[in-house]
Design a protein around this motif. Sequence first.
Motif, PDB file in Angstrom:
ATOM      1  N   VAL A  71     -12.540  44.104  17.583  1.00 43.40           N
ATOM      2  CA  VAL A  71     -12.661  43.713  19.158  1.00 43.40           C
ATOM      3  C   VAL A  71     -11.578  42.525  19.173  1.00 43.40           C
ATOM      4  CG1 VAL A  71     -15.129  43.688  18.659  1.00 43.40           C
ATOM      5  CG2 VAL A  71     -14.299  41.726  18.044  1.00 43.40           C
ATOM      6  N   PRO A  72     -11.243  42.337  20.610  1.00 37.72           N
ATOM      7  CA  PRO A  72     -10.290  41.596  20.942  1.00 37.72           C
ATOM      8  C   PRO A  72     -10.435  40.040  20.288  1.00 37.72           C
ATOM      9  CG  PRO A  72     -11.143  42.724  22.773  1.00 37.72           C
ATOM     10  CD  PRO A  72     -12.047  43.052  21.716  1.00 37.72           C
ATOM     11  N   ARG A  74     -10.321  35.997  20.976  1.00 32.14           N
ATOM     12  CA  ARG A  74     -10.517  35.163  22.070  1.00 32.14           C
ATOM     13  C   ARG A  74      -9.711  34.272  21.748  1.00 32.14           C
ATOM     14  NH1 ARG A  74     -16.671  35.927  21.526  1.00 32.14           N
ATOM     15  NH2 ARG A  74     -15.940  36.681  19.426  1.00 32.14           N
ATOM     16  N   TRP A  76      -9.939  30.955  22.886  1.00 32.79           N
ATOM     17  CA  TRP A  76     -10.432  29.739  22.683  1.00 32.79           C
ATOM     18  C   TRP A  76     -11.354  29.549  21.728  1.00 32.79           C
ATOM     19  CZ3 TRP A  76     -12.335  33.574  26.176  1.00 32.79           C
ATOM     20  CH2 TRP A  76     -13.468  34.043  25.994  1.00 32.79           C
ATOM     21  N   ASP A 213      -7.444  40.618  29.949  1.00 31.42           N
ATOM     22  CA  ASP A 213      -7.867  41.390  28.972  1.00 31.42           C
ATOM     23  C   ASP A 213      -8.557  42.582  29.460  1.00 31.42           C
ATOM     24  OD1 ASP A 213      -8.167  40.913  26.339  1.00 31.42           O
ATOM     25  OD2 ASP A 213     -10.374  40.450  26.326  1.00 31.42           O
ATOM     26  N   GLN A 214      -9.426  42.168  30.791  1.00 33.37           N
ATOM     27  CA  GLN A 214     -10.040  43.010  31.598  1.00 33.37           C
ATOM     28  C   GLN A 214      -9.274  43.949  32.236  1.00 33.37           C
ATOM     29  OE1 GLN A 214     -12.835  41.240  34.192  1.00 33.37           O
ATOM     30  NE2 GLN A 214     -14.097  40.356  32.523  1.00 33.37           N
TER      31      GLN A 214
ATOM     32  N   HIS B 109     -21.473  34.964  33.079  1.00 34.83           N
ATOM     33  CA  HIS B 109     -20.827  35.977  33.652  1.00 34.83           C
ATOM     34  C   HIS B 109     -21.692  36.941  34.658  1.00 34.83           C
ATOM     35  CE1 HIS B 109     -17.753  39.286  34.633  1.00 34.83           C
ATOM     36  NE2 HIS B 109     -17.054  38.082  34.500  1.00 34.83           N
ATOM     37  N   TRP B 126     -19.930  34.621  28.208  1.00 32.18           N
ATOM     38  CA  TRP B 126     -18.875  34.861  27.412  1.00 32.18           C
ATOM     39  C   TRP B 126     -19.283  34.157  25.909  1.00 32.18           C
ATOM     40  CZ3 TRP B 126     -13.787  33.792  30.843  1.00 32.18           C
ATOM     41  CH2 TRP B 126     -13.965  34.424  31.905  1.00 32.18           C
ATOM     42  N   ASP B 128     -21.062  35.598  24.028  1.00 33.56           N
ATOM     43  CA  ASP B 128     -21.416  36.559  23.306  1.00 33.56           C
ATOM     44  C   ASP B 128     -22.916  36.831  23.467  1.00 33.56           C
ATOM     45  OD1 ASP B 128     -18.843  36.407  22.604  1.00 33.56           O
ATOM     46  OD2 ASP B 128     -19.156  36.675  20.277  1.00 33.56           O
ATOM     47  N   TYR B 149     -18.491  40.238  21.388  1.00 31.09           N
ATOM     48  CA  TYR B 149     -17.487  39.743  22.154  1.00 31.09           C
ATOM     49  C   TYR B 149     -18.454  39.382  23.641  1.00 31.09           C
ATOM     50  CZ  TYR B 149     -12.799  39.249  24.564  1.00 31.09           C
ATOM     51  OH  TYR B 149     -11.704  38.579  25.005  1.00 31.09           O
ATOM     52  N   CYS B 150     -17.492  38.712  24.589  1.00 35.72           N
ATOM     53  CA  CYS B 150     -18.019  38.532  25.943  1.00 35.72           C
ATOM     54  C   CYS B 150     -19.182  39.433  26.285  1.00 35.72           C
ATOM     55  CB  CYS B 150     -17.212  38.277  26.870  1.00 35.72           C
ATOM     56  SG  CYS B 150     -15.825  37.125  26.745  1.00 35.72           S
ATOM     57  N   TYR B 152     -20.530  40.685  29.397  1.00 34.55           N
ATOM     58  CA  TYR B 152     -19.997  40.873  31.075  1.00 34.55           C
ATOM     59  C   TYR B 152     -21.193  41.085  31.897  1.00 34.55           C
ATOM     60  CZ  TYR B 152     -15.444  40.718  29.354  1.00 34.55           C
ATOM     61  OH  TYR B 152     -14.105  40.497  28.781  1.00 34.55           O
ATOM     62  N   GLY B 169     -17.543  43.337  25.952  1.00 32.32           N
ATOM     63  CA  GLY B 169     -16.421  43.558  25.727  1.00 32.32           C
ATOM     64  C   GLY B 169     -15.952  44.083  24.358  1.00 32.32           C
ATOM     65  N   GLU B 193     -13.028  47.795  26.699  1.00 30.02           N
ATOM     66  CA  GLU B 193     -13.964  46.620  27.075  1.00 30.02           C
ATOM     67  C   GLU B 193     -15.073  47.392  28.390  1.00 30.02           C
ATOM     68  OE1 GLU B 193     -13.257  42.638  27.490  1.00 30.02           O
ATOM     69  OE2 GLU B 193     -11.397  42.855  26.677  1.00 30.02           O
ATOM     70  N   LEU B 195     -17.326  46.533  31.283  1.00 28.30           N
ATOM     71  CA  LEU B 195     -17.714  45.526  32.107  1.00 28.30           C
ATOM     72  C   LEU B 195     -18.951  45.429  32.805  1.00 28.30           C
ATOM     73  CD1 LEU B 195     -13.991  45.535  33.905  1.00 28.30           C
ATOM     74  CD2 LEU B 195     -14.665  44.006  31.747  1.00 28.30           C
ATOM     75  N   ARG B 239     -14.925  47.367  37.714  1.00 27.01           N
ATOM     76  CA  ARG B 239     -15.432  46.132  37.548  1.00 27.01           C
ATOM     77  C   ARG B 239     -16.969  45.970  37.517  1.00 27.01           C
ATOM     78  NH1 ARG B 239     -14.012  40.499  37.428  1.00 27.01           N
ATOM     79  NH2 ARG B 239     -15.984  39.167  37.302  1.00 27.01           N
TER      80      ARG B 239
END
Lengths: 290, 316
Positions: A71-72, A74, A76, A213-214, B109, B126, B128, B149-150, B152, B169, B193, B195, B239
């Motif tokens: 997975v990508p 992050r 942060w 990313d998106q 989100h 975000w 997770d 991951y996030c 969304y 994501g 990903e 969304l 999106r």
Amino acid sequence: MANNNSQQSGSSPPPKPWERAGSSSGPAPFKPSAPGSTSDVVEASGTARPGEIVPPNDASTINTNSLGRPVPSRPWVQQNTYGSTYGGYGASLNYNSGYAAGTGAYGSYGGYGASGSYNTGLYGNSMYGGGYGGLYGGGGGMYGGGGMYNNSFGNPMGGYGMGMGGPGGPYGGDQDPNNPFGAPSSPPGFWISLMRVMHGVVTFFGRVAVLIDQNTQAFHMFMSALLQLFDRSGMLYGELARFVFRLLGFRSKRNKIRPSGPNEPQNYIEPPKGAPTGSWDGVWGNNTHN
Amino acid sequence: MPMFKTPFNGYSVKFSPFYEQRLAVATSQNFGILGNGRIHVIDLSPAGPIAEIAAYDTADGVYDVSWSESHDSLLIAAVADGSVKLYDLSLPPTSNPVRSLAEHTRETHSVDYNAVRRDSFLSSSWDDTIKLWTIDRPTSVRTFKEHAYCVYSAAWNPRHADVFASASGDCTARIWDVREPGSTMILPAHEFEILSCDWSKYDDAVIATSSVDKSIKVWDVRNYRIPVAVLNGHGYAVRKVKFSPHRASLIASCSYDMTVCLWDYMVEDSLIGRYDHHTEFAVGVDMSVLVEGLLASTGWDELVYVWQHGTDPRAP
């Protein structure tokens, strides 16, 4: 479209269009809904955990990434193992406030924060690794500013504090930074605010990174548009400068060249300058003639 | 249909389930990267401009809004500082937000209100996780943490009070039951990903996902090995995706290619409408539950459009 269909406050909304129609295609693989309120249902199932706050990098998070696909990363989140271990530092207000207070103590701690793990653990993972590492390594590394960072935000970035925590026991004896008598308790306003700014920077890049990313393609489009703009603006300034120079009475290069005519004369002048080049020039010509 | 200009970049738009003319819009300053946010509540009028009923400022961007299904004046907002805020339109601006729920450790989100049981809502973040909240409690009831991951978006099943789906994501969509400790199903739906996701309103086992890979896929959760349909046509990441409340196979989507598209996933040429009225990324789209064919969209061009399907959104 006035408020003709307005409902009493607290009542339910008009029935949904789909509620009038039946479910179309066979039984769904879901358990039938339980009666009662949502909180009752969840509590009855034994899964309720009210107010649970999940720190980032939580080791207890079940990673069920069934894809076997990475997975990508992050920007942060620090990918280190310290996060969970030392995350508690942030919660300990005393510890950190003592640490943050007093400038006299800083010098003696110089070594801790500078440890390599600080940089790599914290920001090394992301594509911004270089930039961040440098930024924080310098500022925070000096005296393990991470602890203070945690304190000011009380936040998930538990890993920040590990720079000083790592070695273990460096605080023994006289240099205990928690000792409230050891240091004057001046408000750490500047550093707190600096760290807040840093936090803002991290958030900023985090959000930018998620946006990129998106949409990699759109970002590419944006960058190429930007480069094109720079390109164009360069040309524009060139033209503008030429125009201004002309107004001022300077003659631009283009005007100087024009009287001398096309470039042929320069080519005729060239050969006599260097005999060797001239001789080489003749090589192919001679061959063809022969 | 008129349009509405917002001072900040639009992020989400939602029709009220109670009043056919009312909408809520979530906006964020500086494209949601840095700065404040504002929630607008607007009313359409039969002839004339869109009127603003209320506006609420936040200290960070607002990424999503959701109307309560139990109170016509209650509005829930997903704020970029990780909080979920509740606003009551019937109260004076000084007493709003009526509640600020701060548990997420990263940007929130999406929010979605349970339309079946009408006492709870979901927030996805975000960090997770997805959190389940009820109206009467100051803390979340439980937290769903499985995504890598996030997350969304999270969306309740419109026919099951306990079932919802989430899009993340980590390239998976997951189906959850609030009574189960873990997710009940994992859909490795896209290679990139994911969304957004939404349930069909007429077939409770059908779900649509939209992804960075520019496609929308429609899945039947009873047989999730292959998608029911793959909708290609957007030029960039998709999106948001939304099933029509009125027609079983109609889907609306908006994309970073600045268009809003309408699809019928049951037919061969599935793309049945394309609207390119936005001049920046189109990031919010909704379909009215009360008026068939009424669409709303918002985007980074700071405009909210409301129009009837088949008409030009820009037509005065």
